[in-house]
Design a protein around this motif. Structure first.
Motif, PDB file in Angstrom:
ATOM      1  N   ARG A 234      48.086  30.983  43.953  1.00 43.87           N
ATOM      2  CA  ARG A 234      47.784  29.550  43.881  1.00 43.87           C
ATOM      3  C   ARG A 234      46.277  29.438  43.854  1.00 43.87           C
ATOM      4  O   ARG A 234      45.595  29.776  44.824  1.00 43.87           O
TER       5      ARG A 234
ATOM      6  N   GLU B  27      42.806  21.265  46.344  1.00 49.41           N
ATOM      7  CA  GLU B  27      44.016  20.731  45.707  1.00 49.41           C
ATOM      8  C   GLU B  27      43.706  19.488  44.872  1.00 49.41           C
ATOM      9  O   GLU B  27      44.323  19.244  43.843  1.00 49.41           O
TER      10      GLU B  27
ATOM     11  N   ARG C  29      61.442  24.288  46.140  1.00 53.58           N
ATOM     12  CA  ARG C  29      60.159  24.303  45.424  1.00 53.58           C
ATOM     13  C   ARG C  29      59.849  25.740  45.059  1.00 53.58           C
ATOM     14  O   ARG C  29      59.809  26.609  45.948  1.00 53.58           O
TER      15      ARG C  29
ATOM     16  N   GLU D   9      57.563  27.779  44.870  1.00 52.87           N
ATOM     17  CA  GLU D   9      56.175  28.000  45.294  1.00 52.87           C
ATOM     18  C   GLU D   9      55.595  29.238  44.614  1.00 52.87           C
ATOM     19  O   GLU D   9      56.269  30.265  44.492  1.00 52.87           O
TER      20      GLU D   9
ATOM     21  N   VAL E 223      56.599  28.924  56.986  1.00 53.23           N
ATOM     22  CA  VAL E 223      55.657  27.809  56.767  1.00 53.23           C
ATOM     23  C   VAL E 223      55.658  27.394  55.290  1.00 53.23           C
ATOM     24  O   VAL E 223      55.552  26.215  54.969  1.00 53.23           O
ATOM     25  N   ARG E 224      55.763  28.351  54.392  1.00 50.70           N
ATOM     26  CA  ARG E 224      55.824  28.001  52.962  1.00 50.70           C
ATOM     27  C   ARG E 224      56.962  28.779  52.328  1.00 50.70           C
ATOM     28  O   ARG E 224      56.833  29.961  52.042  1.00 50.70           O
ATOM     29  N   VAL E 225      58.093  28.110  52.173  1.00 53.10           N
ATOM     30  CA  VAL E 225      59.287  28.753  51.636  1.00 53.10           C
ATOM     31  C   VAL E 225      59.686  28.081  50.323  1.00 53.10           C
ATOM     32  O   VAL E 225      59.146  27.035  49.962  1.00 53.10           O
TER      33      VAL E 225
ATOM     34  N   LEU F  75      63.659  24.784  51.477  1.00 56.22           N
ATOM     35  CA  LEU F  75      63.221  24.229  52.755  1.00 56.22           C
ATOM     36  C   LEU F  75      64.159  23.119  53.202  1.00 56.22           C
ATOM     37  O   LEU F  75      65.017  22.674  52.438  1.00 56.22           O
TER      38      LEU F  75
ATOM     39  N   GLN G  21      64.101  19.263  54.736  1.00 57.14           N
ATOM     40  CA  GLN G  21      63.268  18.095  55.015  1.00 57.14           C
ATOM     41  C   GLN G  21      64.084  17.031  55.742  1.00 57.14           C
ATOM     42  O   GLN G  21      65.308  16.973  55.609  1.00 57.14           O
TER      43      GLN G  21
ATOM     44  N   GLU H 253      50.089  21.543  57.704  1.00 60.15           N
ATOM     45  CA  GLU H 253      50.673  20.194  57.551  1.00 60.15           C
ATOM     46  C   GLU H 253      52.143  20.216  57.965  1.00 60.15           C
ATOM     47  O   GLU H 253      52.927  21.005  57.462  1.00 60.15           O
ATOM     48  N   LEU H 254      52.478  19.320  58.899  1.00 61.92           N
ATOM     49  CA  LEU H 254      53.860  19.229  59.388  1.00 61.92           C
ATOM     50  C   LEU H 254      54.631  18.096  58.726  1.00 61.92           C
ATOM     51  O   LEU H 254      55.826  18.204  58.462  1.00 61.92           O
ATOM     52  N   THR H 255      53.941  16.977  58.549  1.00 64.64           N
ATOM     53  CA  THR H 255      54.596  15.749  58.063  1.00 64.64           C
ATOM     54  C   THR H 255      53.592  14.953  57.246  1.00 64.64           C
ATOM     55  O   THR H 255      52.405  14.934  57.573  1.00 64.64           O
ATOM     56  N   GLY H 256      54.078  14.272  56.208  1.00 60.85           N
ATOM     57  CA  GLY H 256      53.233  13.329  55.479  1.00 60.85           C
ATOM     58  C   GLY H 256      53.732  11.916  55.757  1.00 60.85           C
ATOM     59  O   GLY H 256      54.938  11.668  55.740  1.00 60.85           O
TER      60      GLY H 256
ATOM     61  N   SER I 285      57.677  11.862  55.913  1.00 64.29           N
ATOM     62  CA  SER I 285      58.382  12.994  55.300  1.00 64.29           C
ATOM     63  C   SER I 285      58.145  14.253  56.144  1.00 64.29           C
ATOM     64  O   SER I 285      57.064  14.829  56.126  1.00 64.29           O
TER      65      SER I 285
ATOM     66  N   GLY J  19      58.872  18.150  57.486  1.00 68.08           N
ATOM     67  CA  GLY J  19      59.369  19.470  57.106  1.00 68.08           C
ATOM     68  C   GLY J  19      59.923  20.131  58.365  1.00 68.08           C
ATOM     69  O   GLY J  19      59.200  20.314  59.345  1.00 68.08           O
TER      70      GLY J  19
ATOM     71  N   ARG K  75      58.611  24.010  59.103  1.00 68.81           N
ATOM     72  CA  ARG K  75      57.287  24.105  59.725  1.00 68.81           C
ATOM     73  C   ARG K  75      57.328  23.624  61.165  1.00 68.81           C
ATOM     74  O   ARG K  75      56.575  24.104  62.011  1.00 68.81           O
TER      75      ARG K  75
HETATM   76  N1  LIG Z   1      57.143  25.123  50.568  1.00 75.48           N
HETATM   77  C1  LIG Z   1      57.358  24.531  51.730  1.00 75.48           C
HETATM   78  N2  LIG Z   1      57.860  25.227  52.771  1.00 75.48           N
HETATM   79  C2  LIG Z   1      58.113  24.637  53.967  1.00 75.48           C
HETATM   80  N3  LIG Z   1      57.902  23.329  54.184  1.00 75.48           N
HETATM   81  C3  LIG Z   1      57.413  22.577  53.179  1.00 75.48           C
HETATM   82  C4  LIG Z   1      57.100  23.135  51.908  1.00 75.48           C
HETATM   83  N4  LIG Z   1      56.631  22.147  51.108  1.00 75.48           N
HETATM   84  C5  LIG Z   1      56.644  21.021  51.845  1.00 75.48           C
HETATM   85  N5  LIG Z   1      57.111  21.265  53.082  1.00 75.48           N
HETATM   86  C6  LIG Z   1      57.311  20.302  54.181  1.00 75.48           C
HETATM   87  O1  LIG Z   1      57.721  19.040  53.669  1.00 75.48           O
HETATM   88  C7  LIG Z   1      56.811  18.040  54.112  1.00 75.48           C
HETATM   89  C8  LIG Z   1      56.670  16.926  53.093  1.00 75.48           C
HETATM   90  O2  LIG Z   1      56.421  17.443  51.810  1.00 75.48           O
HETATM   91  P1  LIG Z   1      55.103  17.105  50.964  1.00 75.48           P
HETATM   92  O3  LIG Z   1      55.504  17.027  49.539  1.00 75.48           O
HETATM   93  O4  LIG Z   1      54.358  15.982  51.586  1.00 75.48           O
HETATM   94  O5  LIG Z   1      54.323  18.481  51.210  1.00 75.48           O
HETATM   95  P2  LIG Z   1      53.041  18.987  50.450  1.00 75.48           P
HETATM   96  O6  LIG Z   1      51.927  18.031  50.707  1.00 75.48           O
HETATM   97  O7  LIG Z   1      53.396  19.332  49.059  1.00 75.48           O
HETATM   98  O8  LIG Z   1      52.803  20.341  51.294  1.00 75.48           O
HETATM   99  P3  LIG Z   1      51.730  21.468  50.909  1.00 75.48           P
HETATM  100  O9  LIG Z   1      50.476  20.731  50.493  1.00 75.48           O
HETATM  101  O10 LIG Z   1      51.574  22.255  52.181  1.00 75.48           O
HETATM  102  O11 LIG Z   1      52.363  22.239  49.786  1.00 75.48           O
HETATM  103  C9  LIG Z   1      55.524  18.780  54.397  1.00 75.48           C
HETATM  104  O12 LIG Z   1      54.734  18.088  55.336  1.00 75.48           O
HETATM  105  C10 LIG Z   1      56.025  20.101  54.935  1.00 75.48           C
HETATM  106  O13 LIG Z   1      56.348  20.017  56.313  1.00 75.48           O
END
Ligand SMILES: Nc1ncnc2c1ncn2[C@@H]1O[C@H](COP(=O)(O)OP(=O)(O)OP(=O)(O)O)[C@@H](O)[C@H]1O
Length: 568
Positions: free
Chosen positions: A94, A109, A195, A197, A205-207, A210, A212, A319-322, A435, A437, A440
């Motif tokens: 990335r 980003e 996703r 990724e 943490v990044r799978v 996931l 939600q 980031e845990l939540t948006g 939103s 996750g 996480r």
């Molecule tokens: N690939 C992932 N693996 C685990 N949790 C995820 C992933 N992508 C998003 N999340 C969770 O879903 C929540 C809401 O998704 P959102 O689209 O806002 O994430 P994001 O801003 O794309 O995250 P990041 O910038 O870390 O990729 C995030 O706050 C996170 O907790």
């Protein structure tokens, strides 16, 4: 710490990489017996807090959706991350993360592809896998959605949903009926999202698959106000966009002050307050927690305010939540693309009389020069007269027919003004979206609960999980398996299980070892049946963190444990 946590997670059955027998697939994890129970408890707690207590609905929509949904939502065009491929080893990275990891830039980003490409060349960044220079290598956009075909053949492309939210937006026309067309109302959904990724990392943490938990709260922005009273005094650690720009600090502020000073949208502030209390209750260390506001360039064009809940683990902020104020964007897009209406009829207190332009349906007034298009033009004019009467105030009016703009002089349209009584209007609700996750959150709760200390001169590892979130609530041990102690312990196990506790029976090894096993999975209480128990029907109850022991009558175990376990 994270390696030791990941090792413990695997050894004790919290989580481990999936399909290991076939070499594993990066970005996919299995929650083992402890992890699945922890996840279930966290989800249940979320549901209770954000749906039941708030009076919101919950739905369970499919994870595969047709392409048209993602055309409308914008995911097909814009749900991209920046990718750079190493020409030497072929590994994909990335590109924005590479820049963030290797330079002092915190947020790449929000930059353009070319800006990131230039930075990589300028700073001569290298492939983290093989060390080859990536200068001059193209950075491109990579769509994160997993595609599939619905049914045989390729006529109906579909995608695994990249977020649970679209399932709620798409079903809005039906859901508003359940809310009896009354705003405000909220709809939540908990489930899998996918996703693809580019580089999954840091275990769960990044799978790529996931879980939600998302809430879409639909409001009338003109009249609806959040119920701030209940959270007014909650302290929020706010890291505003301005503070970030000036290298400032997190500022503690109550919800009431944050709203008064206008630093946060009032609806977002409400959910930041509710979530801060909830995070603390499920075991997030609030001294390692902050709400970070998105910088203007990070915001999506439709979002007017967005804050992320972030936690610190091993020196990194995750980031845990948006929390986003999404305006009417999502519903307007589906309204534009789909066949149904994504609006709500808002009744006026009193009917009002308004002047409305109308168009004579008799096509002849348009004159022969409009030919066969006359009826389409008249229809469009009538639609415009209903939706945008001001468009008729000039000398001409423009409508689009078959993709072409047609400018019609007002005097040939058969235009007239009529007085009509209206009882209300169709409005497109605005949306506030927290939103979450769940993966996480699991990682954070474990990382913040992870302890290494010494008990009786022996090192011990424990998880100081909240008692009502811990996967196992009670461990029950007979001191020895002889003289009826095992049978008595089994009776206690059965009784506690029928009282709703999650109980783990263990009779193997020294008592100290058995305590350690429970400490490592975060079990808050352990009960030991000994010789004294056989005489007076009491047992020892040992608390995990202090290791203090109480002598409790078996008949009182249930109330003793309940009063300590139920924290909310
Ligand atoms: N690939 C992932 N693996 C685990 N949790 C995820 C992933 N992508 C998003 N999340 C969770 O879903 C929540 C809401 O998704 P959102 O689209 O806002 O994430 P994001 O801003 O794309 O995250 P990041 O910038 O870390 O990729 C995030 O706050 C996170 O907790």
């Amino acid at each position: 710490m994270s390696e030791r946590l990941v090792e413990l997670a695997k050894r004790r059955g919290f989580f481990f990489p999936a399909s290991g027998a076939y070499g594993g697939t990066a970005g996919f994890y299995v929650y083992g017996p402890q992890g699945a129970a922890l996840k279930r408890n966290l989800i249940e707690s979320w549901r209770e807090q954000f749906l039941t207590r708030e009076g919101h609905m919950e739905i369970d929509a499919p994870t595969v959706m047709p392409e048209s949904v993602f055309e409308a939502s914008g995911h097909l065009d814009t749900f991209d991350d920046m990718i750079i491929e190493c020409p030497s080893c072929g590994e994909s990275h990335r590109a924005d993360h590479l820049v963030e990891d290797e330079t002092d830039i915190d947020d790449a980003e929000g930059m353009s592809l070319s800006a990131v490409e230039e930075l990589i060349a300028e700073r001569d960044l290298h492939c983290p896998n093989c060390g080859e220079s990536l200068a001059g290598i193209e950075v491109s956009a990579f769509n994160l959605m997993f595609g599939t075909n619905i049914g045989p053949g390729s006529a109906s492309p579909g995608y695994l949903r990249p977020e649970t939210a679209q399932g709620i937006f798409v079903e809005f026309p039906q859901l508003k009926e359940y809310a009896r067309n009354q705003l405000p109302f909220g709809v939540g959904q908990i489930g899998r999202a996918y996703r693809n990724e580019i580089s999954p990392r840091r275990s769960i943490v990044r799978v790529r698959e996931l879980t939600q938990a998302e809430l879409e709260h639909f409001i009338d922005p003109e009249t609806d106000e959040p119920p701030l009273a209940g959270v007014a005094d909650v302290e929020l650690p706010l890291y505003s966009a301005a503070a970030q720009a000036e290298d400032g600090d997190v500022e503690m502020m109550t919800v009431a002050t944050a709203v008064e000073t206008g630093i946060v949208n009032d609806w977002i502030a409400y959910y930041l307050g509710v979530a801060a209390e909830w995070y603390e209750r499920v075991g997030v260390d609030m001294s390692r927690f902050r709400y970070r506001q998105h910088q203007p360039e990070e915001l999506s064009h439709y979002s007017s305010d967005c804050w992320d809940a972030e936690v610190e683990v091993d020196g990194n902020w995750i980031e845990l939540t948006g929390f986003a104020y999404r305006g009417s964007y999502d519903l307007s897009k589906h309204d534009e693309y789909a066949d149904e209406e994504f609006t709500v009829f808002k009744q006026y207190d009193e009917p009002i009389t308004v002047e409305r332009p109308t168009v004579d349906p008799d096509m002849s007034v348009l004159g022969p020069e409009f030919g066969s298009e006359a009826s389409d033009i008249a229809e469009e004019l009538q639609r415009l007269a209903e939706t945008d009467p001001d468009a008729f105030e000039g000398e001409t009016v423009t409508v689009t027919v078959d993709g072409d703009d047609r400018t019609i002089p007002i005097d040939v349209t058969g235009f007239a003004v009529e007085e009509v009584t209206e009882s209300g209007e169709h409005i497109t609700p605005h949306v506030i979206e927290p939103s979450f996750g769940i993966d996480r959150l699991i990682y954070t709760v474990l990382a913040h609960a992870y302890r290494e200390d010494e008990i009786d001169d022996e090192p011990r590892t424990s998880l100081a999980l909240q008692p009502d979130i811990a996967p196992t609530t009670v461990g029950v041990f007979p001191l020895m398996t002889k003289d009826g102690m095992a049978e008595r312990a089994q009776e206690i196990v059965e009784r506690l299980r029928s009282d709703g506790f999650t109980v783990n029976y263990d009779d193997s090894g020294a008592i100290g070892r058995r305590y350690r096993r429970q400490d490592e999975i975060g079990t808050p209480y352990c009960i030991t049946v000994d010789y004294e128990s056989l005489e007076d029907d009491t047992v020892t109850v040992r608390e995990r963190d202090s290791t203090e022991q109480d002598r409790v009558a078996v008949d009182e175990l249930r109330s003793h444990l309940r009063s300590r376990i139920v924290t909310s």
